[in-house]
Design a protein around this motif. Structure first.
Motif, mmCIF file in Angstrom:
data_model
loop_
_atom_site.group_PDB
_atom_site.id
_atom_site.type_symbol
_atom_site.label_atom_id
_atom_site.label_comp_id
_atom_site.label_asym_id
_atom_site.label_seq_id
_atom_site.Cartn_x
_atom_site.Cartn_y
_atom_site.Cartn_z
ATOM 1 N N VAL A 10 130.986 -26.702 100.928
ATOM 2 C CA VAL A 10 130.655 -25.864 99.775
ATOM 3 C C VAL A 10 131.915 -25.642 98.931
ATOM 4 O O VAL A 10 132.980 -25.355 99.461
ATOM 5 C CB VAL A 10 129.990 -24.526 100.174
ATOM 6 N N PHE A 11 131.756 -25.866 97.635
ATOM 7 C CA PHE A 11 132.787 -25.538 96.657
ATOM 8 C C PHE A 11 132.452 -24.141 96.152
ATOM 9 O O PHE A 11 131.360 -23.923 95.619
ATOM 10 C CB PHE A 11 132.734 -26.501 95.462
ATOM 11 N N LEU A 12 133.368 -23.196 96.300
ATOM 12 C CA LEU A 12 133.127 -21.822 95.857
ATOM 13 C C LEU A 12 133.754 -21.527 94.506
ATOM 14 O O LEU A 12 133.532 -20.468 93.932
ATOM 15 C CB LEU A 12 133.632 -20.829 96.909
ATOM 16 N N GLY A 13 134.544 -22.445 94.006
ATOM 17 C CA GLY A 13 135.134 -22.289 92.684
ATOM 18 C C GLY A 13 136.220 -21.235 92.638
ATOM 19 O O GLY A 13 136.694 -20.753 93.660
ATOM 20 N N PRO A 14 136.595 -20.847 91.413
ATOM 21 C CA PRO A 14 137.671 -19.870 91.234
ATOM 22 C C PRO A 14 137.212 -18.459 91.556
ATOM 23 O O PRO A 14 136.020 -18.173 91.619
ATOM 24 C CB PRO A 14 138.013 -20.004 89.750
ATOM 25 N N GLY A 40 136.955 -13.701 87.345
ATOM 26 C CA GLY A 40 137.896 -13.526 86.257
ATOM 27 C C GLY A 40 138.712 -14.775 85.958
ATOM 28 O O GLY A 40 139.447 -14.821 84.985
ATOM 29 N N GLU A 41 138.592 -15.797 86.785
ATOM 30 C CA GLU A 41 139.357 -17.030 86.597
ATOM 31 C C GLU A 41 138.488 -18.201 86.161
ATOM 32 O O GLU A 41 138.951 -19.327 86.113
ATOM 33 C CB GLU A 41 140.095 -17.383 87.886
ATOM 34 N N GLY A 42 137.239 -17.958 85.887
ATOM 35 C CA GLY A 42 136.329 -19.018 85.474
ATOM 36 C C GLY A 42 134.913 -18.614 85.814
ATOM 37 O O GLY A 42 134.683 -17.564 86.401
ATOM 38 N N PRO A 43 133.948 -19.453 85.441
ATOM 39 C CA PRO A 43 132.552 -19.114 85.757
ATOM 40 C C PRO A 43 132.317 -19.068 87.262
ATOM 41 O O PRO A 43 132.829 -19.911 87.994
ATOM 42 C CB PRO A 43 131.752 -20.243 85.102
ATOM 43 N N LEU A 44 131.576 -18.057 87.709
ATOM 44 C CA LEU A 44 131.273 -17.934 89.136
ATOM 45 C C LEU A 44 130.069 -18.802 89.462
ATOM 46 O O LEU A 44 128.975 -18.592 88.948
ATOM 47 C CB LEU A 44 131.009 -16.479 89.507
ATOM 48 N N ARG A 45 130.304 -19.777 90.316
ATOM 49 C CA ARG A 45 129.253 -20.705 90.729
ATOM 50 C C ARG A 45 129.680 -21.348 92.027
ATOM 51 O O ARG A 45 130.839 -21.268 92.420
ATOM 52 C CB ARG A 45 129.013 -21.747 89.649
ATOM 53 N N PHE A 46 128.724 -21.965 92.691
ATOM 54 C CA PHE A 46 129.063 -22.695 93.906
ATOM 55 C C PHE A 46 128.332 -24.023 93.899
ATOM 56 O O PHE A 46 127.325 -24.190 93.217
ATOM 57 C CB PHE A 46 128.796 -21.873 95.167
ATOM 58 N N THR A 47 128.879 -24.975 94.632
ATOM 59 C CA THR A 47 128.323 -26.326 94.691
ATOM 60 C C THR A 47 128.172 -26.701 96.151
ATOM 61 O O THR A 47 129.097 -26.504 96.943
ATOM 62 C CB THR A 47 129.251 -27.322 93.964
ATOM 63 N N LEU A 48 127.010 -27.213 96.497
ATOM 64 C CA LEU A 48 126.757 -27.585 97.884
ATOM 65 C C LEU A 48 125.834 -28.776 97.959
ATOM 66 O O LEU A 48 125.155 -29.111 96.988
ATOM 67 C CB LEU A 48 126.194 -26.404 98.670
ATOM 68 N N LYS A 49 125.827 -29.441 99.113
ATOM 69 C CA LYS A 49 125.012 -30.629 99.330
ATOM 70 C C LYS A 49 123.703 -30.223 99.992
ATOM 71 O O LYS A 49 123.709 -29.642 101.076
ATOM 72 C CB LYS A 49 125.750 -31.636 100.213
#
Length: 128
Positions: free
Chosen positions: A43-47, A50-59
């Motif tokens: 899982v990519f949890l991102g920044p 306050g440091e960018g859009p809050l989102r996550f990426t998963l398979k």
């Protein structure tokens, strides 16, 4: 009027769940947080907030679950060609499913990349 949606709180709960899985660890490549197992990102949890859009990426390997994730407002197949392999980027925003569902998605992604011996721990009875 209801309470404001707490995207940062949902992100933190997802992060905590991901890191609770067997042998999961957090790393910070590319300026954001990822959860890995056996050197593979699940899982990519991102920044941070306050440091960018809050989102996550998963398979997501299950077709129905993949379709459900893409139905979340603002969700899309992951970039860099990952979308072709089932990776989905989901924003932490209004319309996101309940935390229980997000944890099921995290577990699906974990199972997709973790060694079978570690994934098997998820099927073992858990203490009450």
């Amino acid at each position: 009027m209801g309470a404001a949606f707490d995207a940062g709180g949902v992100r933190e709960a997802v992060r905590e769940y991901a890191l609770s899985l067997p042998e999961a660890r957090e790393e910070f490549p590319w300026g954001g947080s990822v959860a890995k197992v056996n050197k593979k990102i699940f899982v990519f949890l991102g920044p941070d907030e306050g440091e960018g859009p809050l989102r996550f990426t998963l398979k997501l390997t299950d077709d129905d679950v993949h379709a459900d994730a893409l139905a979340v407002p603002g969700a899309e197949p992951a970039g860099y060609g990952l979308g072709k392999s089932g990776w989905v980027t989901v924003p932490f925003g209004e319309g996101i499913p309940p935390l229980e569902v997000l944890c099921e998605w995290i577990e699906d992604s974990y199972r997709a990349v973790a060694p079978k011996r570690l994934a098997a721990h998820l099927d073992a009875p858990r203490p009450q």
